[in-house]
Design an enzyme around this catalytic site. Sequence first.
Site, PDB file in Angstrom:
ATOM      1  CE  LYS A   1      -4.165  -1.920   1.786  1.00 45.96           C
ATOM      2  NZ  LYS A   1      -5.450  -1.591   2.350  1.00 45.96           N
TER       3      LYS A   1
ATOM      4  CD  GLU B   1      -4.865   5.979   4.138  1.00 44.00           C
ATOM      5  OE1 GLU B   1      -4.212   5.320   3.326  1.00 44.00           O
ATOM      6  OE2 GLU B   1      -6.096   5.911   4.248  1.00 44.00           O
TER       7      GLU B   1
ATOM      8  CG  HIS C   1     -13.611  -2.545   6.345  1.00 41.68           C
ATOM      9  ND1 HIS C   1     -13.617  -1.208   6.025  1.00 41.68           N
ATOM     10  CD2 HIS C   1     -13.532  -2.605   7.692  1.00 41.68           C
ATOM     11  CE1 HIS C   1     -13.529  -0.507   7.131  1.00 41.68           C
ATOM     12  NE2 HIS C   1     -13.491  -1.322   8.162  1.00 41.68           N
TER      13      HIS C   1
ATOM     14  NE  ARG D   1      -9.789  -9.061  -6.176  1.00 37.03           N
ATOM     15  CZ  ARG D   1      -9.523  -8.297  -5.114  1.00 37.03           C
ATOM     16  NH1 ARG D   1      -8.294  -8.243  -4.641  1.00 37.03           N
ATOM     17  NH2 ARG D   1     -10.470  -7.591  -4.550  1.00 37.03           N
TER      18      ARG D   1
END
Lengths: 495, 164
Positions: free
Chosen positions: A114, A197, A232, A289
């Site tokens: 990430k 973040e 999520h 993907r």
Amino acid sequence: MRVLIANRGEIALRLIRACHELGWEAVAVYSEVDAAQPYVFAADAAVLLGPATPQASYLNVPALLHAARTTGCQAVHPGYGFLAENAAFAQAVEEAGLLWIGPPPAVIELLGSKVEARRLASQVGVPVVPGTEPLVAETEARRFAREVGYPILLKAVGGGGGKGMRVVASDGELAEAFARAGAEGQAFFSDSRVYAEKLISRPRHVEVQILADRHGHVVHLGERECSLQRRHQKLLEEAPSPAVSPALREKLGAAAAAVARAASYVTAGTVEFLLAPDGSFYFLEVNTRLQVEHPVTEMVYGVDLAQWMMRLALGEELTLRQGDLVPRGHALECRVYAEDPENDFAPSPGTIEVYREPSGPGVRVDSGVEEGSVVPLDYDPILAKLIVSSESRTHTLMRLRRALREFVVLGVRTTLPLFQMLSFDPRFIAGEVDTQFLPEFLTKRRGNEPPVVVALAAALETTGIGVPAEPYAHTQELSSWRQAGRQRLHGRWGV
Amino acid sequence: MIRRFRLAQGEPHVTVRVLSSQVEVQVGPSTIRFRLALTGRHHGKVVFPEGAKPFWFSRLRSGAWQLFFEGGEHTVVLEDPLQAQARAGRSFDGQEELVAPIPGRVVQVLVAAGAEVTPGTPIVVLEAMKMQNLLTTQVGGRVREVRVGPGSTVEAGQVLAVVG
């Protein structure tokens, strides 16, 4: 061409179909509990990998490569989940002299981090959520929070799917959250590094589909609205997003294509963004993907993404031109999981006693099961995806209601009743959703079952029909059971 | 044949009467009459005077009835008062109906309506199959109602007293 499909269930069947439509052959792999699944029968050949546990079957790299070799496959498609974003597996496939249907291993590796992906997006001018490099200590997170203000998110560097992620609302919560995110990162991804973040309040989750060839061509196929999530995990997706104007689509698409170009991406991929209520957007990550929700894009763009992925991996040139790619109408996908939405989405394994798929205009069902299928506890509980499409969002919602009236899955609990409720919810109908929508929606208690339904259940209970052990007699009426007496009932039904 | 149920979520009591030509079900204040025609292991028709409606059904391992009727899925958890009785500490709307777990004859009623009781207080002595059974309340409170007396013959599932 012969392709090994290194996956199971609905996506394996989807990919087998793609192969057959290209005139290719497909080889399925299965674990001991999956021997009777429909995808196994749809393939041209099938190879047993091993016991049910994923490590022994769908994550078993030597067994997968052996299966490919013994069946004369030239290529491997990983589907989604399992080894789909595992650079080492992609590498092993290539080293075995097989074609990997996906982006090159180095690209998977780069975008799998990430931190690296964020850095790459920033370099090409794509906005990212204000955040930090991996943090050495909790005090660094505290300094960052002072700068951008609470709430902040702590994320494991290798994380995904909500694992290794913590919301922190104040200084007081920071120490524990930092330790937990690190520990989860270590446990799930063998990497305890954590970064911070800024938390964007009430964002939408939108993602852009991209296709890229080996010759430098990259196109985007618009966005998918994926805000309806629980823990999520996405539950319902649509294309286009009700919140994205053509102008915004162009900006999002250009940003996604820029990231793909910078990463030298090849085949199909997805660039995920957070979309703030004010229309500003932030790069999140790239999924290297084919996504579960790819069909909604296929429906509105009239493009077969699974087949394009295979053709691009083979080195074919991308003939789609950005200027020709305009979304038409609307599409919506419901993920039918064997989970109980009324019981916090607890897994509901078992045997599917009744399975009736909807059909008719604008209805597509990508399913991995049929009546009698056993839903194992060992894997992702997705049974099928219901995809509806029509010329407008409003009509697509009407079509969804109609299709749900026809979709009967009994024997396990599924998310179908939830979609039925959603299709009548004013906020959802208005398209006013964000990532907080579903958790809030789920707190509404479902109303009591109608008396007629209770009456029906009570009548069935009274007749003593549980699961009949004997073949049934046709049109046996309750009144005649009583006349015949309990003895006959017992004899016939074996209760 | 008459059978009574409770809904697990504390909704109305359900009474099923199997009549000669149809079944009559009382769900709280509503009474619904229909004929039931099974057309397969998991499907059938409910026949109302105004027409028949198809349904599909499955009995889940939890015992819940999963039904697909009128274009939607429903789950109904019925509790046999017997099972409710057997499950310790189970109360209903804060009240407990003391139910005969087996058919028999009431030998003795140990409390009067209005009496204050604590969980575990013996309420009724029920004789069945030559055995005397002491039925105790699972909840505390006041005895609201005693519906039987010494010598009463009771069916399984019959309410003997209401406590709470």
